[in-house]
Design a protein around this motif. Sequence first.
Motif, PDB file in Angstrom:
ATOM      1  N   THR A  29      54.528  45.623  28.763  1.00 30.42           N
ATOM      2  CA  THR A  29      54.038  47.129  28.152  1.00 30.42           C
ATOM      3  C   THR A  29      54.150  47.280  26.772  1.00 30.42           C
TER       4      THR A  29
ATOM      5  N   GLN B 171      53.221  45.716  23.316  1.00 28.72           N
ATOM      6  CA  GLN B 171      52.277  46.201  23.397  1.00 28.72           C
ATOM      7  C   GLN B 171      52.691  47.499  22.793  1.00 28.72           C
ATOM      8  N   SER B 172      53.416  48.891  23.752  1.00 29.22           N
ATOM      9  CA  SER B 172      53.456  49.341  22.307  1.00 29.22           C
ATOM     10  C   SER B 172      54.107  50.068  21.205  1.00 29.22           C
TER      11      SER B 172
ATOM     12  N   GLN C 178      53.665  47.446  19.145  1.00 26.13           N
ATOM     13  CA  GLN C 178      52.427  46.767  18.162  1.00 26.13           C
ATOM     14  C   GLN C 178      51.825  47.650  17.246  1.00 26.13           C
ATOM     15  N   ARG C 179      51.765  49.111  17.815  1.00 25.26           N
ATOM     16  CA  ARG C 179      51.050  50.098  17.411  1.00 25.26           C
ATOM     17  C   ARG C 179      51.567  50.894  16.096  1.00 25.26           C
ATOM     18  N   GLY C 180      52.233  50.248  16.363  1.00 27.08           N
ATOM     19  CA  GLY C 180      53.110  51.086  14.394  1.00 27.08           C
ATOM     20  C   GLY C 180      54.308  49.810  13.986  1.00 27.08           C
TER      21      GLY C 180
ATOM     22  N   LEU D 114      52.539  42.953  12.631  1.00 26.90           N
ATOM     23  CA  LEU D 114      51.926  43.323  13.454  1.00 26.90           C
ATOM     24  C   LEU D 114      52.337  41.624  14.450  1.00 26.90           C
TER      25      LEU D 114
ATOM     26  N   TRP E  13      55.077  40.782  16.328  1.00 28.82           N
ATOM     27  CA  TRP E  13      55.273  40.813  18.012  1.00 28.82           C
ATOM     28  C   TRP E  13      54.740  40.512  18.633  1.00 28.82           C
ATOM     29  N   GLN E  14      53.146  40.105  17.961  1.00 27.90           N
ATOM     30  CA  GLN E  14      52.013  39.925  18.695  1.00 27.90           C
ATOM     31  C   GLN E  14      52.800  38.595  19.747  1.00 27.90           C
TER      32      GLN E  14
ATOM     33  N   GLU F  61      55.493  38.782  22.954  1.00 23.98           N
ATOM     34  CA  GLU F  61      54.933  38.957  23.405  1.00 23.98           C
ATOM     35  C   GLU F  61      54.138  37.960  24.294  1.00 23.98           C
TER      36      GLU F  61
END
Length: 433
Positions: free
Chosen positions: A208, A211-212, A214-216, A221, A224-225, A228
């Motif tokens: 969780t 994933q938050s 990854q938005r910035g 990106l 961070w993916q 995860e």
Amino acid sequence: MAIDSYARAMLQGETRSLLTRLALVKPFALQESMLPAAALLPDAQTAIDRFLIVGRRDLRLRLQSYLQWLQHPSSDEVTVEQAQRRFTILKLKFNIVLLQFDMFSDVITQRSENETGVWLSGLDVVAADSLALPDYYKSPPIICYLDRDVGAAIRRARTRVPGGGENPVAIVRVPRERMVGIGVASSLVHEVGHQAAALLDLVASLRTTLQSLQRGAGERLMAWQIWERWISEIIADFWSVARVGVASTLGLIGVVSLPRAFVFRLNVDDPHPMPWIRVKLSAAMGDSLYPHPQWRRVSALWDSYYPPTGLTQQISDLLGMLLATMPGFVSLLLNHRPKALRGRSLVEVLEISQRQPRQLGALYQSWLSDPSQLYRASPSLVFAVIGQARADGRLTPETESTLLTKLLTYWALRATVNMSEICATAPGMRQAA
């Protein structure tokens, strides 16, 4: 076609045959011969036998009910095909009972092997100590066995077993080639970390958070993916480093020292990190938990084994992104405060202060002059101290193996004697005396 006397007799005979064979499946406590020190800890033995007894009892009742039905007039209203279908389901359930029995039998039978059985009992004690976090969860029983595979694995407690039902114990498979050396701690405690992560729901809570982020993340990106995607194995590595220090990273190097093509291979469907980055991350986690120059030396050693050169542009760019985001990712792990820890971070609950490299080195020096202290310390701390001594070049592989075999035997014996004392001083035993 209704059931005739011949079909009825055949089905009754086959059902009674299943009942007869089922009666021959005895609890492990009645059939596995082993040294007392090699035996499972009582809570594990009890949990396994209770689980299997419940399964056998349920099947026995179903078989008896089927026999009663065959003798009842209501069975005349169905066809032979339908009666046979009901029997076939019972036979499948019988095979499931045997499958579950064999799953534990394969593990427990090793306890009868000379020396190996006692060492496994000692590993049970190490695993239990590495998992313990009494203020936050009740640890399930945990048992170990050896296999020829290179990697370790765990069948976690409270997960579904083949055929249905909840696994009563955690079962850890340890590579036989790791016995007996400091590398066994790396593999064992990593698998224990999977059980701890499940008890604390760490994977879901970390996902969780990731994933938050990854938005910035912008151009990073993908990094961070991938963090995860790998988080379940990473948190187990984190647990291992936190419990046994540099022994974890050195042991990991022993596991993932593979042909170069495998070390730099990226498989997005594999939850395990790419081996090259996995070792770099283990060293980075160690340096954040226990700051010391040794982690940079270990990381540089890994680079010398597998220089990150001559790679495809895609892999080279990905490694660059992962290395650039690694400090922030490690900080996230150290400061993560899952709901299960009631506001505390992983660093705060894992007793990090007791396992700093200089402290481990001082403990080793102290234990040289008074070896009795070594036997009084917690098993996971002992592995951390011995691993540190090995990393510092103060302990030879030969002495390390001799010492660890003695310790595993001692822990197995201590657990056995402790339980014997508990039983001997129980009220019922005192009254009998």
